[in-house]
Enzyme design. Sequence first.
Site, PDB file in Angstrom:
ATOM      1  NE  ARG A  27       6.023   2.366 -13.178  1.00 48.12           N
ATOM      2  CZ  ARG A  27       6.172   1.126 -12.740  1.00 48.12           C
ATOM      3  NH1 ARG A  27       6.710   0.227 -13.500  1.00 48.12           N
ATOM      4  NH2 ARG A  27       5.778   0.807 -11.525  1.00 48.12           N
ATOM      5  CD  GLU A  39      -0.474   6.031  -8.248  1.00 45.35           C
ATOM      6  OE1 GLU A  39      -0.908   5.323  -7.334  1.00 45.35           O
ATOM      7  OE2 GLU A  39       0.649   5.858  -8.756  1.00 45.35           O
ATOM      8  CD  GLN A  44      -9.061  -1.035  -1.455  1.00 45.51           C
ATOM      9  OE1 GLN A  44      -9.590  -0.134  -2.099  1.00 45.51           O
ATOM     10  NE2 GLN A  44      -9.448  -1.371  -0.258  1.00 45.51           N
ATOM     11  CB  THR A  45      -7.464  -2.890  -8.803  1.00 45.89           C
ATOM     12  OG1 THR A  45      -8.592  -2.374  -8.100  1.00 45.89           O
ATOM     13  CG2 THR A  45      -7.956  -3.717  -9.973  1.00 45.89           C
ATOM     14  N   GLY A  83     -14.811  -2.835 -10.020  1.00 46.35           N
ATOM     15  CA  GLY A  83     -15.180  -2.826  -8.596  1.00 46.35           C
ATOM     16  C   GLY A  83     -14.883  -1.508  -7.902  1.00 46.35           C
ATOM     17  CE1 TYR A 122       0.995   5.443  -3.124  1.00 44.86           C
ATOM     18  CE2 TYR A 122      -1.236   5.449  -4.054  1.00 44.86           C
ATOM     19  CZ  TYR A 122       0.119   5.158  -4.161  1.00 44.86           C
ATOM     20  OH  TYR A 122       0.592   4.602  -5.310  1.00 44.86           O
ATOM     21  CG  ASP A 140       1.697   1.602  -2.174  1.00 43.10           C
ATOM     22  OD1 ASP A 140       2.772   1.357  -1.580  1.00 43.10           O
ATOM     23  OD2 ASP A 140       1.490   1.250  -3.352  1.00 43.10           O
TER      24      ASP A 140
END
Length: 368
Positions: A27, A39, A44-45, A83, A122, A140
Amino acid sequence: MKKPPPQQLAPLLLTWFDKHARVLPFRGTRDAYAVWVSEIMLQQTQVATVVPYYNRFMARFPTVEKLASARLDSVLKLWQGLGYYTRARNLHKAARLVVERHGGVFPSAFDDIVALPGIGRYTAGAIASIAFNQAVPALDGNVMRVLCRLYCLHDNPKTSAAQKRLWQLAATLVPADRPGDYNQSMMELGATVCTPKSPDCGHCPVQPLCLAYARGVQETLPKIPKAAATPHYTVAVGLVFMGEKLLIDKRKPEGLLGGMWELPGGKKQKNETLKQTVAREIAEETGITVAVGKRLCAVRHAYSHFRITIHAFCCDYAGGTAKPLGCAAVKWVAPTELKKYAFPAATKKVFSYLSQGKRKKAKGKSTG
Ligand code: SF4
């Protein structure tokens, strides 16, 4: 109640964001490379999972040039456990393109950003607005949920028609002043207040403008149909020992888990026992023959679109020379060397059974 006027949303959200935004290592930065890495990791995490990976990644590869000059194996090793490894491969590929096409300077034009591998609309919007102060939207899953509720939209937001409308709506809302902070405030609101279940409307800065809240339907939106049941596959792999060395192989670069190391094996076919699967897959992948022994363990793992159960068998080398026939590389390694290689989480679960105690316990188990 009228639709929330765009000019009223941004001031409310930015005031709230300035006061309540979570303190995160990515940030506040305007460094496009840092924004990009964060990003991609956040796709998905969960944020809590990403933070230590982000800190390690940035310490090891602080610039796009450092990442571009790294070996893919080193990048995958650092990504191990996060992942969705295609993200890491694309990050590495894109870093090399930034060096080749843009002299190592991250491009600022939206079209150049979105042309890089692994960067969709995105992510390009997030980078362009946060790092380059451009008034472009970043939609998103969190932002989509907030918009569906704020404007009380009942269409399934996953359809292409609804997506088009949501992107158009999102574009009308981004202010010229602090567009990056505004986009982050929408994401933050979705992640911490306007959550999928039980949105905390009592603490929401845009509650006075929210149509879904006014109509008492916030918990029913967005209307996303239930996903079909995830398929399940049965996989059998071999822990092939030749003396003290264990056989591992590297997956081909493309596709799921591309470039990662694993144990030889594969999907069980119909009318085949698990032991037959192991012997067939090892022969097809590496060219060697093995004597399949006891089953060491069975572990379960869930990927985004399917689940697997891996049955791992202890095998003795029987003949042939290991070659990369159905894989990118093969290696015989001592178990103590396994930590040098990048393995998927499911394979690591199997390795956890390799400890002495669990191996002894495995003796005498069913052989599947
Ligand atoms: Fe979401 Fe409730 Fe805020 Fe509406 S009022 S945006 S439903 S948290």
